[in-house]
Design an enzyme around this catalytic site. Structure first.
Site, PDB file in Angstrom:
ATOM      1  CB  ALA A 246      -0.998   0.029   1.148  1.00 24.23           C
ATOM      2  CB  ALA A 247       4.390   2.092  -0.512  1.00 22.63           C
ATOM      3  N   GLY A 248       2.073   2.628  -2.617  1.00 24.56           N
ATOM      4  CA  GLY A 248       1.558   3.365  -3.769  1.00 24.56           C
ATOM      5  C   GLY A 248       0.215   4.009  -3.487  1.00 24.56           C
ATOM      6  CG  ASP A 249      -3.227   1.721  -2.806  1.00 22.71           C
ATOM      7  OD1 ASP A 249      -3.333   2.031  -4.000  1.00 22.71           O
ATOM      8  OD2 ASP A 249      -3.398   0.564  -2.386  1.00 22.71           O
TER       9      ASP A 249
END
Length: 306
Positions: A246-249
């Site tokens: 979830a780093a991208g989110d």
């Protein structure tokens, strides 16, 4: 100086993440012994909604959960983060899940089972009104494409900025790309969509379809491209990586808030990069997402990755 609060609608998935941690991820046909296991509310839509709310946005979530315990837990987690759940419908059957394996280096492999998310194929008038009340609509590809298209059309008709994360990667219809204002792929998704392996070439090629592109590059930061402007590279910040889930989110949610507050692209991208750096230092998806004060502090401290 007061800041106008960003108003954001998110049309996307809500999954329960079933996360197993192991020193080494299993190869095909192999069984390994894990170190720990967690259940964490997730899904790209819910993740982006929580990230944006914690970053200071006024967020409405549009989607579906099932009539099971996972659905009740996800609704509660969104509400606790400050996300509006009036448009999160409950449907018969199970909620969506994501089965995630995280290895000792913090890298992950994910299998998603859509569950209730697969029922979101069209919007109600109330869903469309929630989109119209926002300054930006965040979309991903974990819902049926019909539902994603319906959201993009509703946003375009109402003059709402549309931000698409093209994940999981798949060929995108021209109608969808024509309604997107900002495309945020990672480097692999950018290559799949453009046919170009170099991120700069991929971003340039994607500008033929959309006005603005941000290609996220993991430890290398991100690359911003807009029609009529030179590409802008923004370095990642140093981080002690625990889990990249979830780093991208987190990045997209924080970026939407920063842009919704009227920040210039360079400032907004740097702030979102600080948010994603914080997120990888904690385990889990929604559980790793930072609050606004922490993002401000990390952005002010700087420390680009060497």
């Amino acid at each position: 100086m007061s800041v106008t609060q960003a108003r954001i609608a998110v049309l996307g998935s809500a999954n329960m993440d079933l996360v197993a941690y192991a020193r080494v991820a299993p190869r095909r046909g192999e069984t390994v012994t894990g170190e720990s296991f967690r259940t964490v509310p997730g899904g790209k839509g819910a993740n982006q909604a929580i990230a944006a709310a914690r970053a200071g946005g006024a967020v409405a979530m549009i989607g579906a959960v099932g009539e099971d315990d996972f659905g009740a837990r996800m609704r509660a987690a969104l509400a606790e983060a400050g996300v509006g759940t009036d448009r999160l419908r409950t449907v018969p059957g199970p909620s969506g899940i994501a089965q995630i394996t995280v290895d000792g280096a913090g890298h992950n492999a994910i299998v998603v089972v859509p569950g209730a998310n697969g029922t979101v194929t069209k919007l109600t008038s109330d869903d469309e009104a929630a989109i119209g009340a926002a300054g930006a609509l965040l979309l991903q590809l974990e819902l049926p494409l019909e539902g994603v298209l319906a959201g993009a059309r509703a946003a375009r008709e109402r003059g709402v900025r549309t931000v698409l994360t093209p994940a999981p990667a798949r060929p995108l219809p021209g109608e969808l790309l024509a309604a997107v204002d900002l495309l945020v792929p990672n480097e692999h998704e950018a290559a799949a969509l453009s046919g170009e392996s170099d991120p700069r070439a991929a971003a340039t090629a994607l500008l033929e379809a959309v006005p603005e592109v941000v290609v996220t590059l993991g430890e290398a930061g991100c690359l911003y491209a807009a029609r009529g402007h030179e590409p802008l590279a923004v370095p990642a910040l140093a981080a002690d990586v625990v889990d990249t889930t979830a780093a991208g989110d987190t990045f997209v949610g924080a970026l939407a808030v920063a842009l919704g507050e009227g920040r210039a692209p360079a400032d907004a991208l740097g702030w979102a990069t600080a948010a994603s750096a914080l997120s990888v230092e904690r385990a889990g998806a929604s559980s790793s997402m930072p609050h606004r004060a922490a993002i401000d502090a990390r952005a002010a401290a700087g420390h680009p990755r060497a």
